[in-house]
Design an enzyme around this catalytic site. Structure first.
Site, PDB file in Angstrom:
ATOM      1  N   LYS A  14       0.842  -1.219   0.000  1.00 58.03           N
ATOM      2  CA  LYS A  14       0.000   0.000   0.000  1.00 58.03           C
ATOM      3  C   LYS A  14       0.869   1.259   0.000  1.00 58.03           C
ATOM      4  O   LYS A  14       0.650   2.186  -0.777  1.00 58.03           O
ATOM      5  CB  LYS A  14      -0.945   0.015   1.224  1.00 58.03           C
ATOM      6  CG  LYS A  14      -1.914  -1.164   1.273  1.00 58.03           C
ATOM      7  CD  LYS A  14      -2.884  -1.061   2.420  1.00 58.03           C
ATOM      8  CE  LYS A  14      -2.283  -1.202   3.804  1.00 58.03           C
ATOM      9  NZ  LYS A  14      -1.657  -2.524   4.079  1.00 58.03           N
ATOM     10  N   ARG A  89     -10.777   0.231   7.050  1.00 54.58           N
ATOM     11  CA  ARG A  89     -10.370  -1.118   7.470  1.00 54.58           C
ATOM     12  C   ARG A  89     -11.516  -1.882   8.090  1.00 54.58           C
ATOM     13  O   ARG A  89     -11.338  -3.034   8.472  1.00 54.58           O
ATOM     14  CB  ARG A  89      -9.256  -1.005   8.525  1.00 54.58           C
ATOM     15  CG  ARG A  89      -7.868  -1.013   7.948  1.00 54.58           C
ATOM     16  CD  ARG A  89      -6.920  -0.689   9.077  1.00 54.58           C
ATOM     17  NE  ARG A  89      -5.726  -1.477   9.029  1.00 54.58           N
ATOM     18  CZ  ARG A  89      -4.570  -1.025   8.532  1.00 54.58           C
ATOM     19  NH1 ARG A  89      -4.458   0.177   8.032  1.00 54.58           N
ATOM     20  NH2 ARG A  89      -3.509  -1.789   8.557  1.00 54.58           N
ATOM     21  N   ARG A 128      11.634  -5.989   5.923  1.00 54.56           N
ATOM     22  CA  ARG A 128      11.484  -4.563   6.249  1.00 54.56           C
ATOM     23  C   ARG A 128      11.837  -4.305   7.719  1.00 54.56           C
ATOM     24  O   ARG A 128      12.380  -3.253   8.062  1.00 54.56           O
ATOM     25  CB  ARG A 128      10.050  -4.106   5.964  1.00 54.56           C
ATOM     26  CG  ARG A 128       9.881  -2.605   6.084  1.00 54.56           C
ATOM     27  CD  ARG A 128       8.460  -2.161   5.800  1.00 54.56           C
ATOM     28  NE  ARG A 128       7.548  -2.606   6.841  1.00 54.56           N
ATOM     29  CZ  ARG A 128       6.236  -2.436   6.803  1.00 54.56           C
ATOM     30  NH1 ARG A 128       5.673  -1.861   5.763  1.00 54.56           N
ATOM     31  NH2 ARG A 128       5.479  -2.858   7.783  1.00 54.56           N
ATOM     32  N   ARG A 134      10.064  -1.166  12.550  1.00 59.52           N
ATOM     33  CA  ARG A 134       8.733  -0.816  13.041  1.00 59.52           C
ATOM     34  C   ARG A 134       8.331  -1.737  14.184  1.00 59.52           C
ATOM     35  O   ARG A 134       8.550  -2.942  14.117  1.00 59.52           O
ATOM     36  CB  ARG A 134       7.721  -0.941  11.889  1.00 59.52           C
ATOM     37  CG  ARG A 134       7.061   0.380  11.548  1.00 59.52           C
ATOM     38  CD  ARG A 134       6.231   0.253  10.314  1.00 59.52           C
ATOM     39  NE  ARG A 134       4.995  -0.491  10.551  1.00 59.52           N
ATOM     40  CZ  ARG A 134       4.015  -0.569   9.664  1.00 59.52           C
ATOM     41  NH1 ARG A 134       4.105   0.047   8.503  1.00 59.52           N
ATOM     42  NH2 ARG A 134       2.918  -1.256   9.938  1.00 59.52           N
ATOM     43  N   ARG A 145      -1.710  -9.276  12.948  1.00 57.41           N
ATOM     44  CA  ARG A 145      -2.190  -8.303  11.948  1.00 57.41           C
ATOM     45  C   ARG A 145      -2.863  -9.022  10.781  1.00 57.41           C
ATOM     46  O   ARG A 145      -3.878  -8.553  10.272  1.00 57.41           O
ATOM     47  CB  ARG A 145      -1.018  -7.435  11.455  1.00 57.41           C
ATOM     48  CG  ARG A 145      -0.574  -6.410  12.498  1.00 57.41           C
ATOM     49  CD  ARG A 145       0.860  -5.944  12.283  1.00 57.41           C
ATOM     50  NE  ARG A 145       1.079  -5.281  11.017  1.00 57.41           N
ATOM     51  CZ  ARG A 145       2.284  -5.123  10.462  1.00 57.41           C
ATOM     52  NH1 ARG A 145       3.369  -5.604  11.070  1.00 57.41           N
ATOM     53  NH2 ARG A 145       2.406  -4.491   9.326  1.00 57.41           N
TER      54      ARG A 145
HETATM   55  P1  AP5 Z   1       4.660  -1.597   2.046  1.00 57.91           P
HETATM   56  O1  AP5 Z   1       4.464  -0.755   0.836  1.00 57.91           O
HETATM   57  O2  AP5 Z   1       5.281  -0.998   3.242  1.00 57.91           O
HETATM   58  O3  AP5 Z   1       3.291  -2.356   2.414  1.00 57.91           O
HETATM   59  P2  AP5 Z   1       2.022  -1.855   3.242  1.00 57.91           P
HETATM   60  O4  AP5 Z   1       0.845  -2.534   2.613  1.00 57.91           O
HETATM   61  O5  AP5 Z   1       2.040  -0.372   3.317  1.00 57.91           O
HETATM   62  O6  AP5 Z   1       2.362  -2.545   4.620  1.00 57.91           O
HETATM   63  P3  AP5 Z   1       2.094  -2.014   6.107  1.00 57.91           P
HETATM   64  O7  AP5 Z   1       2.873  -2.914   7.000  1.00 57.91           O
HETATM   65  O8  AP5 Z   1       2.342  -0.553   6.188  1.00 57.91           O
HETATM   66  O9  AP5 Z   1       0.566  -2.315   6.219  1.00 57.91           O
HETATM   67  P4  AP5 Z   1      -0.314  -2.385   7.521  1.00 57.91           P
HETATM   68  O10 AP5 Z   1      -1.683  -2.339   6.964  1.00 57.91           O
HETATM   69  O11 AP5 Z   1       0.015  -3.550   8.374  1.00 57.91           O
HETATM   70  O12 AP5 Z   1       0.190  -1.124   8.364  1.00 57.91           O
HETATM   71  P5  AP5 Z   1      -0.378   0.326   8.604  1.00 57.91           P
HETATM   72  O13 AP5 Z   1       0.785   1.222   8.800  1.00 57.91           O
HETATM   73  O14 AP5 Z   1      -1.375   0.681   7.577  1.00 57.91           O
HETATM   74  O15 AP5 Z   1       5.496  -2.863   1.584  1.00 57.91           O
HETATM   75  C1  AP5 Z   1       5.997  -3.787   2.527  1.00 57.91           C
HETATM   76  C2  AP5 Z   1       7.440  -4.154   2.167  1.00 57.91           C
HETATM   77  O16 AP5 Z   1       7.419  -4.910   0.964  1.00 57.91           O
HETATM   78  C3  AP5 Z   1       8.329  -2.940   1.912  1.00 57.91           C
HETATM   79  O17 AP5 Z   1       9.591  -3.192   2.427  1.00 57.91           O
HETATM   80  C4  AP5 Z   1       8.357  -2.826   0.380  1.00 57.91           C
HETATM   81  O18 AP5 Z   1       9.542  -2.262  -0.084  1.00 57.91           O
HETATM   82  C5  AP5 Z   1       8.212  -4.280  -0.032  1.00 57.91           C
HETATM   83  N1  AP5 Z   1       7.517  -4.473  -1.315  1.00 57.91           N
HETATM   84  C6  AP5 Z   1       6.391  -3.839  -1.748  1.00 57.91           C
HETATM   85  N2  AP5 Z   1       6.041  -4.291  -2.954  1.00 57.91           N
HETATM   86  C7  AP5 Z   1       6.951  -5.270  -3.290  1.00 57.91           C
HETATM   87  C8  AP5 Z   1       7.109  -6.125  -4.401  1.00 57.91           C
HETATM   88  N3  AP5 Z   1       6.273  -6.101  -5.436  1.00 57.91           N
HETATM   89  N4  AP5 Z   1       8.125  -7.002  -4.388  1.00 57.91           N
HETATM   90  C9  AP5 Z   1       8.965  -7.048  -3.340  1.00 57.91           C
HETATM   91  N5  AP5 Z   1       8.897  -6.259  -2.250  1.00 57.91           N
HETATM   92  C10 AP5 Z   1       7.870  -5.392  -2.222  1.00 57.91           C
HETATM   93  O19 AP5 Z   1      -1.134   0.165   9.989  1.00 57.91           O
HETATM   94  C11 AP5 Z   1      -0.427  -0.141  11.170  1.00 57.91           C
HETATM   95  C12 AP5 Z   1      -1.364  -0.222  12.367  1.00 57.91           C
HETATM   96  O20 AP5 Z   1      -2.019   1.050  12.563  1.00 57.91           O
HETATM   97  C13 AP5 Z   1      -2.525  -1.223  12.244  1.00 57.91           C
HETATM   98  O21 AP5 Z   1      -2.134  -2.519  12.609  1.00 57.91           O
HETATM   99  C14 AP5 Z   1      -3.541  -0.617  13.224  1.00 57.91           C
HETATM  100  O22 AP5 Z   1      -3.178  -0.889  14.552  1.00 57.91           O
HETATM  101  C15 AP5 Z   1      -3.363   0.888  12.995  1.00 57.91           C
HETATM  102  N6  AP5 Z   1      -4.259   1.415  11.970  1.00 57.91           N
HETATM  103  C16 AP5 Z   1      -3.886   1.965  10.777  1.00 57.91           C
HETATM  104  N7  AP5 Z   1      -4.968   2.340  10.066  1.00 57.91           N
HETATM  105  C17 AP5 Z   1      -6.048   2.029  10.821  1.00 57.91           C
HETATM  106  C18 AP5 Z   1      -7.458   2.146  10.618  1.00 57.91           C
HETATM  107  N8  AP5 Z   1      -7.944   2.655   9.483  1.00 57.91           N
HETATM  108  N9  AP5 Z   1      -8.279   1.708  11.607  1.00 57.91           N
HETATM  109  C19 AP5 Z   1      -7.785   1.193  12.754  1.00 57.91           C
HETATM  110  N10 AP5 Z   1      -6.471   1.041  13.001  1.00 57.91           N
HETATM  111  C20 AP5 Z   1      -5.607   1.450  12.044  1.00 57.91           C
HETATM  112 MG    MG Z   2       2.154   1.032   4.910  1.00 61.69          MG
END
Ligand code: AP5
Ligand code: MG
Length: 189
Positions: A14, A89, A128, A134, A145
């Site tokens: 994402k 979400r 990562r 993180r 998660r």
């Molecule tokens: P990356 O682009 O970082 O993936 P991502 O989908 O952004 O992963 P996140 O870990 O950020 O998602 P998440 O939903 O768990 O966390 P969030 O911060 O939203 O890619 C991942 C890795 O893969 C990177 O190293 C990248 O380089 C690599 N990569 C990407 N594409 C690739 C490819 N094609 N090939 C190889 N490598 C690749 O949320 C965190 C926490 O916040 C949640 O758990 C929750 O507690 C809270 N939260 C956030 N939003 C809400 C909400 N709306 N409601 C309630 N709680 C929330």
């Molecule tokens: Mg992210």
């Protein structure tokens, strides 16, 4: 104005693809995860509330998220569009997003659903973890998660389908190829 939802499990890309769309189209980017981590870092009242949830891999209660989202969105109304990364979400958040956009004469333009298998996701997040450190990128929390995603977030796919805004992507190939595919899709909107 374009309102693009980037949707997918933890590690599905994402953030990566949002950054590429920002660069290509000049969109604003709302990553709710980044917003929450910034609150924690700044030691705000909200940051103190949300830290426990994030560290446990659980979702922050909807009411906090909806308030945060509207505030950030309203600061971005002048630009060409907004990318929602990590929101909605839950079904409650999805309905709140629809209402918030409607109140401003806007709607979701497209939802880009990133399908990636769980073993690939785990591999990416553990990689990562070594680079970014993180707090929620450890095997135990990543598993939580994934569970939260499949129980509370994955069902939203049906909701997006019913809204007629879902675009499915099952990507093979390297990051640059996927970026090109997503940019072409958005350019064709
Ligand atoms: P990356 O682009 O970082 O993936 P991502 O989908 O952004 O992963 P996140 O870990 O950020 O998602 P998440 O939903 O768990 O966390 P969030 O911060 O939203 O890619 C991942 C890795 O893969 C990177 O190293 C990248 O380089 C690599 N990569 C990407 N594409 C690739 C490819 N094609 N090939 C190889 N490598 C690749 O949320 C965190 C926490 O916040 C949640 O758990 C929750 O507690 C809270 N939260 C956030 N939003 C809400 C909400 N709306 N409601 C309630 N709680 C929330
Ligand atoms: Mg992210």
């Amino acid at each position: 104005m374009d309102n693009i939802v980037i949707f997918g499990a933890p590690g599905s890309g994402k953030g990566t693809y949002s950054t590429a769309l920002v660069k290509e189209f000049g969109y604003n980017h709302i990553s709710t995860g980044d917003v929450l981590r910034a609150e924690i870092k700044a030691g705000t009242k909200l940051g103190k509330i949300v830290k426990g949830y994030i560290d446990q891999g659980q979702l922050i209660p909807d009411e906090h998220m909806i308030d945060i989202l509207a505030g950030v969105y309203d600061s971005m109304l002048d630009g060409p569009g907004v990318i929602f990364d990590g929101f909605p979400r839950t079904i409650v958040q999805a309905k709140a997003l629809k209402d918030m956009l409607q109140e401003r004469g806007e709607k979701i333009t497209i939802t880009i659903n990133l399908n990636v298998s769980e073993d690939v996701l785990m591999e990416r997040l553990l990689r990562r973890a070594k680079i970014e450190g993180r707090a929620d990128d450890n095997e135990e929390t990543i598993k939580k998660r994934f569970k939260v995603y499949y129980n509370q977030t994955y069902p939203l796919i049906e909701w997006f389908k019913n809204e007629g805004v879902l675009s499915e992507f099952t990507f093979k190939g390297d990051t640059n190829l996927i970026i090109k595919e997503i940019i072409d899709k958005v350019a064709s909107l």
